[in-house]
Design an enzyme around this catalytic site. Sequence first.
Site, PDB file in Angstrom:
ATOM      1  CG  ASP A 228      27.901  -8.146  34.580  1.00  8.73           C
ATOM      2  OD1 ASP A 228      28.884  -8.844  34.283  1.00  8.73           O
ATOM      3  OD2 ASP A 228      27.018  -8.509  35.383  1.00  8.73           O
ATOM      4  CD  GLU A 269      29.778 -11.117  30.934  1.00  4.66           C
ATOM      5  OE1 GLU A 269      30.425 -12.055  31.398  1.00  4.66           O
ATOM      6  OE2 GLU A 269      28.904 -10.509  31.592  1.00  4.66           O
TER       7      GLU A 269
END
Length: 541
Positions: A228, A269
């Site tokens: 993330d 990401e």
Amino acid sequence: MRRVSAVLCTLLAALVGPATAQTTNAAPSADWRQRGVCYEVFVRSFFDSDGDGVGDLGGLIQKLDYINDGDPASQRDLGASCIWLMPIMQSPSYHGYDVSNYYQVDREYGTNADFRRLVAEAHRRGIRILVDLVLNHSSSEHPYFKAALLDAASPFRDWYVWAPQAGPQGSWSVPIWHRVPGRDEFYFGLFWSGMPDLNLANPAVRAEAEEIARFWLTEMGADGFRFDAVMHFFEEGEHHRHGAQTHPWLRDYQAALRRIEPDVYTVGEVWDSIGAIRAYYPDQLDSYFIFEVADGILDAARSGTKQRFLAAVERAQREFPRGRWSPFLRNHDQTRTLTELQGDVARNRLAATLLLTLPGLPFVYYGEEIGMTGAKPDPRLRTPMHWARAPHAGFTRALPWEPLQPDSFTANVQVQDADPASLLNLHRRLIHLRAAHPALGASADFVPLATADDAALAYLRRSPEQTVLVLANLGTRRLPAPQLSAGGSVLPAGRYTARTLLGREARGTLRVGADGRAAGWSPVPALEPLETVILELARTG
Ligand code: CA
């Protein structure tokens, strides 16, 4: 066939004894990265097995056959070969992106033993499990942070970022420095006060990040990670994106993960342009989600023009190592595809067809395959899955944690399963087609062809052994006999016939001259508005 292989598995299991966590990693195979598709699952919204209105790992295990039943001959399943689990570690929030214990499955989702059972059941079906790992920040409820907050002499003090005054805000729109109650002191938390940023430059934090990965790979049996907020790992003054230290950190971390598990798969990401993502190659994570391609696909489906789509895909192919990027349409942070396309299922079908015929390893967000809808606020992008025409769409027998979308009675798995022309069955066909055709694989070529009509989109996917043609009418006007042409050396000289893999029947023969050029070929008699066709080209002379 399925039964026989299940019996064989049972026999084999009896021979080799019960699988231990150390031996449950799926058979080493690079093939799933080439032919596979990943499915992003929000466990809270997938299936509730124990009647508390909250999805759980037990529920996901019960629905694994929907994702992949382990029988390559069956097309009753979606056919995905990998699952990205949104965060499942202990967390005070519903979404889990603020972790309070990195070594424990959140109790609402189950236990660590449930996770190991999920891995065993997934591997039996050829499904890899990727765990969402949130390293940019922890929860403010994490014992590391609590200790650091309470005691300036705590060894965890330097695990976070402190300052006597709020530091530079930069261009960030929400407060990023948070006052410690009762003290003239601030800590840094880019997303929210409940998410204090970890100080990844601290070697102790780096070592802990490695230990967490070791735990999930070797003791829990996970196959890899989705990372993330990678572009926020390191700040530089008022700049909160792409800090220079990010790259050596990732390089070193990925090398450490490889030493732990040589077959580990990592995807990050980095929510930015292709140009910005370039700096994260060639030797950091395996892959990254390419937001520009997602926007390009939606733009083609929405506007009927192909330029933005082609530019994004060609750029990704040019800038990134072959096969090491991940196209997708939407994720848990974005308006769902069908909502974005204003409920137009034909355009959604077109978008899905483009996504699943692209290079790279594609990701499909749960529910997208049945055209679930949803727009912000965030919980409405992550609503319970629609399984059946039943109370709460068959997601739970209790009150669901979040109300369902209003179309759950029509847009659900049960209804679409029975309709050969449904969006669900299109996804199944495309994912199985991809698995069966090397030309559609992650590393295979992507070659746009020229078309006589601007509304026609045509591209070849090409591997050494095979060529596939994808042809789409992006417009709302019927295209009679859409004509294609190819510049030099797109294909070896010769005669080619087309065999339909998906869509209407092909006709005629493509002649490629000695100069490698072809012109004026029209492989189908017509394309209706938003119609797509996928053909395999075979050289016959
Ligand atoms: Ca539950």
